[in-house]
Design an enzyme around this catalytic site. Structure first.
Site, PDB file in Angstrom:
ATOM      1  N   ASP A   3     -18.336 -10.544 -11.320  1.00  0.00           N
ATOM      2  CA  ASP A   3     -18.253 -12.003 -11.333  1.00  0.00           C
ATOM      3  C   ASP A   3     -17.264 -12.470 -12.405  1.00  0.00           C
ATOM      4  OD1 ASP A   3     -18.893 -14.689 -10.776  1.00  0.00           O
ATOM      5  OD2 ASP A   3     -21.038 -14.298 -10.702  1.00  0.00           O
ATOM      6  N   HIS A  49     -24.491 -17.946  -8.004  1.00  0.00           N
ATOM      7  CA  HIS A  49     -23.718 -16.706  -8.048  1.00  0.00           C
ATOM      8  C   HIS A  49     -24.501 -15.572  -7.385  1.00  0.00           C
ATOM      9  CE1 HIS A  49     -20.668 -18.094 -11.134  1.00  0.00           C
ATOM     10  NE2 HIS A  49     -21.567 -19.067 -11.150  1.00  0.00           N
TER      11      HIS A  49
END
Length: 453
Positions: free
Chosen positions: A122, A21
């Site tokens: 996210d 990520h």
């Protein structure tokens, strides 16, 4: 921390604590900074230290400002060096998720102080867009997984009794039996993750950014847009482009070893930063590599704090002696992008984490998929459907089969039977490289329209 900077558009980027990520968010941050946006990049201290070497050395580096997120510190919480998923012992993952959620109050203070024009967040923090909304800061979700698995999950949530409307991509028998019709969620934990992802997607303000590209997932992106009633903007593949001559800890010995091999003759073997194969899985993979008679580099990782494990103990007895110079086994970490980009690398034995799939496609390296869990079986199936990889089938009990691993490595790297996979991988790389920064135009246009700038 500075407040809003004059007339420059400021964006606060807030990834989950996983390395994949972070990497995708950082590459997106670099692209945005080259388009004259000022970026605040927020994560824990241990993660910020890890990405500093990948920050641009040019003047644009001033356009990316690192902002530390403080997770709660108490006797029952994790110490700061474990505020990352990188090599985190699996049993501590729920504790990390809990600590991340408990950092919401500190993140609210960061939002208030920086007052960015936009938050890009996210998929594990539905509280982040809620906090932004309370301060009248618009928020956009950037999803670092593929559109295909997201559409399956959301379709199962919205229409649980309805058949998935897109033709099923490859999912081998073991995974078909394992994953339920409900978007692949088989445990309470998986259901919880699915709910969190869905909440983050729905909270996004009219636009979703996704680390993928239309040539691979257009039909899934179109359906995702319908399910969410939002514009889906592909920004991938976001891949770190390494300098082959740059200094990386331990790379010089790897490069010297690779330089002695024939072009496209070597397989790279890695299962990511968060999965640690069992003793039985290690043995099957090792025997498969040995039987393939192909050169290989294998990265073997152990959880943080495991100082007792030796590579020799994790592998079959006599394995290192038998493979000799044909194989290199690296403990802990190796520069994946540099290895994949090296001209002697001709295959990637991978767990099929999304970032690894994107890197393989960017660098034109065919995939031998050995997915382990989560979205990985779906990613492996997508790579197979696209013609850039093949998956090693498990037996009916879900065990990795050494003969299958050996056969596919030989076919993909050496034999004519899989020349089509090698060719397709090269073609995919050429398509992606020809696009350059063009993939960012749609994103910048969407953000500019959204922010009225």
């Amino acid at each position: 921390m500075d407040a809003q900077r004059g007339h420059t558009t400021t964006i606060l980027m807030f990834p989950w604590l996983g390395y994949g990520h972070l990497s995708a968010f950082l590459e997106l941050a670099k692209s945005l900074s080259r388009r004259n946006f000022h970026i605040y990049f927020c994560s824990t201290s241990v993660n910020l230290d890890a990405i500093k070497p990948k920050l641009p050395s040019s003047s644009s580096s001033d356009s990316i400002q690192l902002v530390e997120l403080c997770l709660p510190s108490s006797p029952d919480q994790l110490p700061p060096h474990l505020h990352t998923t990188n090599a985190l012992p699996p049993h501590l993952m729920p504790t990390l998720h809990q600590a991340f959620s408990m950092a919401a109050q500190h993140f609210a203070a960061i939002l208030h102080t920086l007052a960015p024009h936009l938050l890009i967040y996210d998929s594990f923090q539905p509280w982040a867009p809620q906090l932004a909304s309370s301060l009248n800061i618009p928020a956009i979700n950037f999803n670092t997984t593929g559109a295909s698995v997201l559409t399956r999950m959301l379709h199962a949530t919205h229409y649980p009794s309805s058949k998935f409307p897109i033709s099923e991509f490859v999912l081998h028998d073991y995974w078909k039996a394992m994953y339920s019709a409900a978007g692949g969620a088989v445990t309470k934990k998986d259901h919880k993750i699915g709910e969190t992802l869905a909440n983050c997607l729905h909270a996004s303000c009219s636009v979703i950014l996704i680390n993928s590209f239309r040539e691979l997932e257009e039909k899934y992106m179109d359906y995702l847009s319908v399910l969410l009633n939002k514009k889906v903007v592909p920004v991938g593949p976001l891949v770190y482009e390494p300098n082959q001559d740059g200094e990386d800890e331990g790379y010089s010995s790897i490069k010297n070893w690779l330089d002695k091999k024939e072009p496209s003759s070597t397989v790279f073997v890695s299962f990511g930063s968060e999965y640690f194969p069992s003793k039985e899985e290690m043995e099957e993979i090792a025997h498969g590599l040995e039987a393939s008679e192909v050169h290989f580099i294998w990265v073997v990782r152990f959880p943080q704090g495991d100082n007792t494990s030796a590579i020799e103990d994790a592998l079959p007895k006599g394995f290192l002696e038998r493979v000799g110079e044909r194989g290199m086994v690296v403990k802990g970490w190796a520069p994946q992008a540099k290895i994949l980009k090296h001209w002697s690398t001709g295959g990637f034995v991978s767990h099929c984490g999304w970032n690894s799939v994107m890197e393989s496609m960017m660098f034109g390296v065919p995939i031998i998929g050995v997915p382990m869990h989560l979205d990985q079986p779906f990613n492996a199936g997508l790579a197979e459907e696209a013609g850039v990889g093949v998956e090693a089938k498990r037996d009916p009990d879900g065990k990795i089969q050494r003969d299958e691993v050996a056969k596919l490595i030989k076919e993909v790297v050496v034999e004519k039977t899989r020349e089509d996979v090698r060719k397709k991988a090269r073609e995919m790389s050429e398509i992606l490289r020809s696009k350059g920064e063009e993939k960012m135009d749609e994103m910048v246009a969407a953000i500019s329209l959204f922010l009225k700038i």
